[in-house]
Design a protein around this motif. Sequence first.
Motif, PDB file in Angstrom:
ATOM      1  N   ARG A 454       0.994  -1.210  -0.048  1.00 21.65           N
ATOM      2  CA  ARG A 454       0.081   0.065   0.139  1.00 21.65           C
ATOM      3  C   ARG A 454       0.757   1.270  -0.039  1.00 21.65           C
ATOM      4  O   ARG A 454       2.030   1.237   0.118  1.00 21.65           O
ATOM      5  CB  ARG A 454      -0.891   0.057   1.438  1.00 21.65           C
ATOM      6  CG  ARG A 454      -1.900  -1.144   1.504  1.00 21.65           C
ATOM      7  CD  ARG A 454      -2.817  -0.864   2.500  1.00 21.65           C
ATOM      8  NE  ARG A 454      -2.369  -0.408   3.812  1.00 21.65           N
ATOM      9  CZ  ARG A 454      -1.717  -1.245   4.766  1.00 21.65           C
ATOM     10  NH1 ARG A 454      -1.847  -2.696   4.492  1.00 21.65           N
ATOM     11  NH2 ARG A 454      -1.179  -0.906   5.719  1.00 21.65           N
ATOM     12  N   GLU A 455       0.281   2.475  -0.173  1.00 24.40           N
ATOM     13  CA  GLU A 455       1.026   3.601  -0.385  1.00 24.40           C
ATOM     14  C   GLU A 455       1.763   4.130   1.081  1.00 24.40           C
ATOM     15  O   GLU A 455       2.760   4.365   0.995  1.00 24.40           O
ATOM     16  CB  GLU A 455       0.230   4.817  -0.855  1.00 24.40           C
ATOM     17  CG  GLU A 455       0.819   6.061  -1.131  1.00 24.40           C
ATOM     18  CD  GLU A 455      -0.232   7.095  -1.719  1.00 24.40           C
ATOM     19  OE1 GLU A 455       0.372   8.064  -1.740  1.00 24.40           O
ATOM     20  OE2 GLU A 455      -1.146   6.679  -2.023  1.00 24.40           O
ATOM     21  N   ASP A 459       5.874   4.072   1.639  1.00 22.27           N
ATOM     22  CA  ASP A 459       6.539   5.412   2.070  1.00 22.27           C
ATOM     23  C   ASP A 459       7.416   4.976   3.252  1.00 22.27           C
ATOM     24  O   ASP A 459       8.379   5.621   3.287  1.00 22.27           O
ATOM     25  CB  ASP A 459       5.276   6.434   2.762  1.00 22.27           C
ATOM     26  CG  ASP A 459       5.968   7.654   3.033  1.00 22.27           C
ATOM     27  OD1 ASP A 459       6.727   7.867   2.323  1.00 22.27           O
ATOM     28  OD2 ASP A 459       5.198   8.421   3.657  1.00 22.27           O
ATOM     29  N   GLU A 489      -0.129   6.504  -7.815  1.00 19.92           N
ATOM     30  CA  GLU A 489       0.550   7.178  -7.024  1.00 19.92           C
ATOM     31  C   GLU A 489       1.954   6.389  -6.125  1.00 19.92           C
ATOM     32  O   GLU A 489       2.945   7.127  -5.983  1.00 19.92           O
ATOM     33  CB  GLU A 489      -0.341   7.768  -5.882  1.00 19.92           C
ATOM     34  CG  GLU A 489      -1.393   8.755  -6.319  1.00 19.92           C
ATOM     35  CD  GLU A 489      -2.465   8.131  -7.240  1.00 19.92           C
ATOM     36  OE1 GLU A 489      -2.631   6.923  -7.281  1.00 19.92           O
ATOM     37  OE2 GLU A 489      -3.043   8.904  -7.724  1.00 19.92           O
ATOM     38  N   CYS A 490       1.673   4.975  -6.062  1.00 20.23           N
ATOM     39  CA  CYS A 490       2.775   4.277  -5.284  1.00 20.23           C
ATOM     40  C   CYS A 490       4.027   4.470  -6.639  1.00 20.23           C
ATOM     41  O   CYS A 490       5.184   4.592  -6.020  1.00 20.23           O
ATOM     42  CB  CYS A 490       2.715   2.948  -5.434  1.00 20.23           C
ATOM     43  SG  CYS A 490       1.484   2.827  -3.967  1.00 20.23           S
TER      44      CYS A 490
END
Length: 978
Positions: A454-455, A459, A489-490
């Motif tokens: 997941r993002e 991160d 976005e990843c």
Amino acid sequence: MMAAHLKKRVYEEFSRVVQQHPLEEVPAKKLRLTKPSKSAALHLDLCKATNPTDALQHLLHFARKPVEAESVEGVARILLEHYYKETDTSVRLKIASLLGLLSKTQGFSPECIVDDAISTLNNEKSHQVLAQLLDTLLVIGTQLPDSVAITQRLIEVACKHLSDTYFGVRNKCLQLLGCLGTVDKPLTKDSDATSATTGAPSRDVQSVISDYFADQDPRVRTAAIKAMLQLHDRGMKLQQTVYNQACKLLNDDYEQVRSAAVQMVWVLSQLYPESIVPIPSSNEEIRLVDDSFGKICHMVSDGSWVVRVQAAKLLGSMLQVSPHFLEQTLDKKLMSDLRRKRTAHERAKELYTSGEFSSGRRWADDAPREKVDTSGVNLIDSGACGAFVHGLEDEMYEVRIAAVEALCSLAQSSPSFAEKCLDFLVDMFNDEIEEVRLQSIHALRQISTHITLREDQLDTVLAVLEDSSRDIREALHELLCFTNASTKECIQLALLELLKNLTKYPTDRNSVWKCLKFLGMRHPNLVLPLVPELLSTHPYFDTPEPDMDDPAYIAVLVLVFNAAKSCPTMSALFSDHTFRHYAYLRDSLSHLVPQLRLPGKKLTSGVGSEACGLGSGSVESARLFLQDSLARVSMLQSLEAPGAQDLLDFTIRDLQRLGELQTELAGSADFCATYMRCQLLLTKALQEKLWNMAVPLCLKQNAMASAAVKQILEETYKLEFLYSGLEMRQVATIHHVRLQAKALQLVLTARTKRGVDPHITVYEKFIQEVESFQRLFMSDMPHFQDSFVEKLLELMPRLMACKPLDLVKILHTTLRQSGFLALKIPEQIHRASATIIEPTGESDNPLRFTTGLVVALDIDATLEHVQDPQNTVKVQVLYPDGQAHIIHPKPGDFRHPGPGRVRLITQVYLSHSAWTEPCQIEVRLLLAYSSSTSKLSSPKPVWTEGTEGLPQAESSIEGTIPLSKPVKVFIMPKLARR
């Protein structure tokens, strides 16, 4: 007159006696040289000793000297004789130790000293000496595994002394039972008789050993568990009845006992995983593997960090555990007050049978009828609840590393568990210890096929790119190569962080580019909506053309082009300069940029495009082509036949080209081509016209033949040490070619130095090499029919007796008459290679340093299929004045990022006198070889076991082989300022 007559009579009598009995010649006395007896020397030394200290010094001095197998029995007799006379305990202890060491001598059978060694036990009063004598008997028993009678006697001795009051004696007895005992028959005949009279069942080794699980001394308890484990290691199946005893020992007060008990519980869980065991104070039953899993999980919270490490490591190998037990290790909350949850149907049935329901009028009328004792009715120990959480939060980094490795092993076999442990592994990226961070990255890399980041998780992962450790950053790049991202976005976040990494650490350029290559290949659909933003294109306006020297722009292009390979519509978003940049990168970075089918563009020609179009079918056809080429060459009876050398030339050229096109077969193709080149050089050196001319008329030809011999020898060393995966038959073929080259070298030496008396030891050494070849490759000799070495072995009696010049003639004739030896290649051969990444050799700015001082040059290289790189890989620096320095990298400079791959990151210190202008030095990697590193090296004797850890001596290196292409670096030593 009387005297003269008497003399005459005496002379006649003496003559008559001599004629009847002629004088016999007295035979000459023959002298026989013998080595001084070791036993006699030891006997004299011990007799000279006036006190126990002197005797001990003589024994210590004797222990440092090797003893031949034929002298061992005599030395043992002398030692035993002095043992009976000696009153000092320390001397007897040393004698007992020496007897065990002598029993290990290769070629000696200790059966002759068993009776004496056993008899010494009967009169020995010292417990320490008794323990050492039992250790000697253990050595003797392991040296005689096939002697059932001796083994039975030693087991009886061990059982007899198990009741000794000294813990060391009991330890050795248990160790002897574990190493020599068997589980399929009773221990001794005495035990059979005792059981017959008392009615008790006969006892076996396991029952005797298990009695000492409850010994009062913790060292004996530990020895008993280890003896049981030794039985398991020898292939004997342990009884399940031991399980309960082993579980009780998990709560022992001593660390060593708990550590051994954890191992014991794990072994039994692997032997009886599906057996059902009851839960104490409950009617429930559970599988043994689940029960043992819970108990080992409980040990992750042990007070000793050594036990915690061992428990965490063992958890990773328990792959048969039930999923709900596995998932409970990630949750600290206890499950249903440590009791099994009842179904709704069971609860309704209980209410129905009770005849009443709760009205709610009375206080706590539906309270449980029994008080739950949480320490007594547990389905799974509380330590199993959150066991991995405890392990990952442990204060000792060794425990955290073991927990990470165990999580990785279990997650690889369970995709659902992999998803649940993802957050825990990602959290370990922030650990304070670099080794823990590195191991967690490697663990996540291994389970990356089961997970999608997941993002928020990505991160946390990308934050590690700020780490100052190069190993951490490169491991994270490797992880991102195989990571599945969830959104575009990843991808954008990963690209931005990698570009920041590239700006902060420019040396990571190649690693970042490779990471983006795989990131684009795995996520073409996520990269597609980002292309206009990444390439800064606009539907109406022309945008400025980016700089092709910018590593960040190249990184973006690598990402986009690799995504475009699986997304044909992406090329419509490219601008004109993007197509030009693609053509440039396709030529300069072909290993990073794939072949694309662009609209209106022809496919790029060249080796790269051909290689890209090759599939699995072409690999099989290439393998068939390789086999056909070898079969065609093997049909040649002699290389002097018309057209044979041309055929060999064409085959060598084809194999070299095949190695360039097919990387999977590059090792095999290069190996065969090199072997054929050796045969071709040997044939050309033996041409008829060279040997029919007088020596002064063919000096040039002799020099060419000598150069060919030198090249053949170099190529054979490359064939033996540069290629891995060779079978013994291929090694024998290489040695055969080398033997032919050395024979030709002898012939050329004798021919060019005619009239000079040759050194006899050169020929003796060659004959020894022929005999050594027969001894080493005895099993492969049937494959050498009609070969050079077979003919030499037939002529060996004649070679041993002839003169050196006659030997040269025989060698020459045999070389001319020997046929071509065909080569059989194994399934897979890999060629060792190295690529120097840094320095690149492209910089024109010289490294300036002051004369007399040093400057550090960073070396970054990748090694492929190099065996034992820490001892064989060297760095060579060649200066313009001809000086060559060889540097040995430290063992810590070698990293192992993957199977068959090694990374070398080291520093080389340069120094030189002053120069007037900058000059280039050459840096390359070399592969050192020696006969001691060959596959044919002999085993070491017992007496030199203590020197195994010492570094390789410089004199043992026979030569070096270039492993990489040289890289040129500008340096400028300058004079010091006054």
